[in-house]
Design an enzyme around this catalytic site. Structure first.
Site, PDB file in Angstrom:
ATOM      1  CG  ASP A  89      11.852  -7.264  14.058  1.00  0.00           C
ATOM      2  OD1 ASP A  89      11.492  -7.416  12.880  1.00  0.00           O
ATOM      3  OD2 ASP A  89      11.247  -6.525  14.846  1.00  0.00           O
ATOM      4  CD1 TRP A  90      14.557  -4.868   8.141  1.00  0.00           C
ATOM      5  CD2 TRP A  90      13.080  -6.284   7.242  1.00  0.00           C
ATOM      6  NE1 TRP A  90      14.495  -4.611   6.804  1.00  0.00           N
ATOM      7  CE2 TRP A  90      13.596  -5.471   6.219  1.00  0.00           C
ATOM      8  CE3 TRP A  90      12.144  -7.259   6.907  1.00  0.00           C
ATOM      9  CZ2 TRP A  90      13.199  -5.587   4.881  1.00  0.00           C
ATOM     10  CZ3 TRP A  90      11.746  -7.380   5.584  1.00  0.00           C
ATOM     11  CH2 TRP A  90      12.273  -6.550   4.592  1.00  0.00           C
TER      12      TRP A  90
END
Length: 767
Positions: free
Chosen positions: A313-314
């Site tokens: 994820d980011w």
């Protein structure tokens, strides 16, 4: 000279054969695995690690450079650029074949430009472009925006969700994207968490069914056609039950809870062929998910047999260094993640250079790199990107927000709206009786109905609730007292004005709730990273409702929100209450149709609504001892239960029967129940099947949803609904954590919601 000619004649076929072998990966007629190995053998280490590296799009970088602060870059989930790597430098890396993927690319023109750069590379490997198309391709302007996921789940209609997902895939491909970071398969058990609306609710069975429908719609089987994209099951695992309701906070639960509640939707997604999985922001048992070999290798790969690739994820790989602090340096974080099973990093150049160095230092093996790249290349071949790397820039005009897609969005919205209260059957409204209607509230006439994961859409594409009312009943005089969308700054003078206007009307429709507008990041109260410690109506909304009610005006309250709200006063005092969730582009029309009875409401709650934030956690499939005492103050029961939702029809359940009342552990059994529409209006009912294991070696929930069917009935019509209760529906993890069926008594319940009063029972014995 003669000998040179002879030698050339002998060697030329070999040279030609060698060249043909090198180009084998470009031959679409070859098996995918053979193409992958042929290409992999020709790649340099730099090109391989490049495939594992994802970056935000060029235009996104340029926009962020003019808007984002250093703190927003570090901690935000919206803006991004790379201070030491200009867009021009990223373009050059793409030409060199050193970038495998982009995200946040929102036009076909930019997508095609990035592909043109990638195809200048030595091996001409196309990039895969990802986007958060969570409920429609909402980050692209002009897209069809469907209801958010909690609304989709409230339809209890997987076939309809599959259809909207097919349409989302079409709109994605038309605008250059191939990969969407959805479905979110987390089990929403804490309403303070802002991302509840991004999930399919609190029940493992329902989340699994909706997740599989989404994957099938997006991927279309093997996702090999030009109309398909790949899906991403996220977030693995437990992000929806943070210890304090805050996104990314630790997940602290037993192995039993992990296996019984949180893992089954991911197993269902893997069995459905999901191409990618995204790990969660949070830590599990003290280990960040992005560095957990137990989660990625032991569970996902070995136990659950996941064959696709895992994406971070980011910025979460980096956060193992600066947030979780389990890695002293960024390179230590990169090592932990890749060694644990991470295949692609979202996002930025630090990972690329760090992993290169780790391989050169002998800390990460070349075989581990090959393992990751092999999976990424396989997906690119399966998607047909080597044969069709470019999007048809003219296709968007015909595909995006097409009439057919609008109709699906409208139908999903109609089926997602939940009627919570209808005292004295004030609804559907009689337009002859109520000729002058006040419409007010901060969500009455703006794009809050679109929810999170959308950017601002063209006004002509969005039917607000006020506009929907005007469209459905042009003969009614609707007066609008409009509020600004920002509920943090409601104007008291507008409240006064609304109260004054109410006195000159026959009825008031008040539209309140929350704001998930992503493009107003600092003002929103719901959605990603918008977590709350209370769940009441924010700002002056409660005052607005109470003061209009005090005038004696008949009132309908419509909630537009992405999470359950504690509206106990409204439930006790207002005659009609509608939960619209965030119903999308055509949501205003759907709500209006239900208010006036053009459509019979049929949505059912996919999540329990508490009375107070002090009730968190609250969900229907709790253990008995979690509620054997009542709270000393207040009403301990939830405000509205999972599976609940009213209709303008009256459905009756009777004659529940089992084909056998005693079975052995391997036998299925059939259940039948008769459902009658005893009302005067055609409508849909969701028939829900719950099972309770009466005595067990490990404690069990008071009831669990194990099946459901959505049926349509004309007035007076009777249907016999059948369910097959398989051994799987009776299985669980026993005291020794062995999965299977125990002998004993089971109570089988069937009805219209999880409330005991809405269920009829029968008994089943397993010998």
């Amino acid at each position: 000279m003669k000998y040179i000619y002879i030698l050339f004649t002998l060697l030329f076929p070999l040279m030609l054969s060698c060249n043909e072998d090198k180009n084998l990966y470009k031959d679409a007629g070859q098996p995918v695995d053979k193409r992958v190995e042929n290409l992999l053998a020709q790649m340099t280490l730099e090109e391989k690690v490049g495939q594992m590296s994802q970056y935000v799009g060029l235009q996104h970088m340029k926009d962020a450079m003019s808007k984002a602060s250093p703190e927003e870059l570090k901690s935000g989930h919206a803006q991004a650029f790379y201070p030491d790597y200009s867009p021009a430098k990223i373009e050059e890396m793409t030409k060199q074949g050193l970038i495998g993927s982009f995200l946040h690319v929102v036009t076909a023109e930019e997508a095609n430009y990035l592909q043109s750069l990638a195809l200048q590379g030595r091996l001409q490997i196309p990039v895969i472009i990802g986007i958060d198309a969570v409920h429609g391709n909402g980050l692209v302007r002009g897209s069809t925006i469907y209801p958010t996921c909690i609304g989709q789940a409230s339809t209890f209609n997987p076939a309809l969700v599959e259809q909207m997902s097919k349409e989302t895939a079409l709109e994605m491909r038309a605008t250059g994207s191939h990969w969407t970071f959805t479905p979110n398969l987390e089990i929403a058990r804490d309403a303070r968490w802002g991302r509840v609306g991004e999930t399919f609710g609190e029940d493992t069975y329902l989340v699994s069914a909706m997740g599989v429908a989404t994957i099938k719609g997006l991927q279309g089987g093997d996702f090999s056609g030009i109309d398909n994209v790949i899906a991403c099951a996220k977030h693995f695992v437990g992000g929806s039950q943070p210890v304090n309701g805050i996104n990314g906070a630790p997940f602290d639960a037993s192995e039993r809870t992990l296996r019984e509640i949180f893992l089954p939707p991911f197993k269902a997604a893997i069995d459905a062929g999901v191409a990618t999985v995204m790990t969660a922001h949070n830590e599990v048992d003290g280990i960040p998910a992005h560095g957990s070999k137990y989660l990625m290798e032991d569970l996902l790969r070995k136990e659950m047999k996941f064959q696709g690739f895992i994406v971070s994820d980011w910025l979460d790989v980096k956060r193992m260094h600066d947030y979780h602090k389990v890695a002293e340096t960024l390179n230590d974080a990169f090592f932990l993640s890749v060694d644990a099973g991470m295949d692609m990093n979202m996002h930025g150049p630090d990972f690329y250079f760090g992993v290169l160095q780790l391989v050169k230092d002998g800390k990460i093996s070349k075989e581990r790199i090959d393992e990751a790249v092999r999976k990424i290349l396989k997906v690119k071949f399966q998607l047909g990107l080597f044969e069709r790397p470019y999007a048809d820039e003219k296709a968007a005009e015909q595909v995006v927000f097409s009439t057919a897609h609008q109709q699906t969005a409208l139908e999903v919205a109609r089926q997602s709206v939940v009627l919570l209260k209808n005292e004295n059957k004030i609804l559907p409204l009689d337009s002859k009786k109520y000729k002058n209607i006040l419409v007010t509230g901060p969500n009455a006439n703006n794009q809050t109905i679109l929810g999170d994961w959308t950017f601002e859409q063209p006004e002509e594409n969005v039917t607000t609730i006020y506009e929907g009312l005007q469209k459905i009943r042009p003969d009614v005089n609707f007066s609008l007292c409009e509020f600004d969308w920002n509920i943090r700054k409601m104007d008291p003078k507008q409240v006064d004005k609304a109260v004054a206007m109410a006195k000159s009307n026959d009825l008031a429709i008040i539209v309140v709730g929350e704001n998930s507008m992503r493009y107003h990041w600092n003002e929103k109260t719901c959605g990603e990273n918008s977590d709350r410690y209370d769940l009441n109506l924010f700002g002056l909304q409660q005052e607005l409702v109470e003061r209009i009610h005090k005038t004696g005006m008949p009132t309908v309250v419509v909630l537009v929100n992405g999470r359950p709200l504690t509206t106990e006063w409204i439930a006790d005092n207002i005659p009609a209450l509608i939960e619209a969730w965030e119903p999308g582009s055509l949501g205003g029309q759907a709500v209006a149709e239900i208010i006036f009875g053009d459509v019979n409401p049929s949505g059912k709650l996919a999540v329990t609504i508490p009375r107070h934030s002090g009730q968190i956690q609250t969900y229907y499939n709790h253990k008995f001892t979690s509620k054997w005492f009542r709270y000393a103050t207040g009403n301990s029961a939830p405000l509205y239960e999972f599976g609940y939702g009213l209709s303008y029809s009256d459905f009756k359940f009777e004659d529940v029967k089992l084909s056998k009342n005693e079975i052995n552990k391997t036998e299925p059994v059939e259940l039948t129940v008769k459902v009658t529409n005893a009302g005067e209006m055609a409508g849909d009912e969701v028939v829900q099947l719950y099972i309770t294991d009466e005595f067990s070696s490990a404690t069990r929930p008071v009831k669990e949803l194990k099946d459901f069917q959505r049926i349509s009935l004309q007035p007076g019509e009777i249907k016999e609904v059948k369910f097959t209760i398989t051994p799987e529906k009776l299985s669980y993890y026993d005291a020794q954590m062995k999965y299977g069926i125990e002998t004993g008594e089971f109570t089988i319940r069937v009805g219209s919601s999880s409330r005991n009063n809405d269920l009829i029972n029968t008994q089943l014995t397993v010998k």
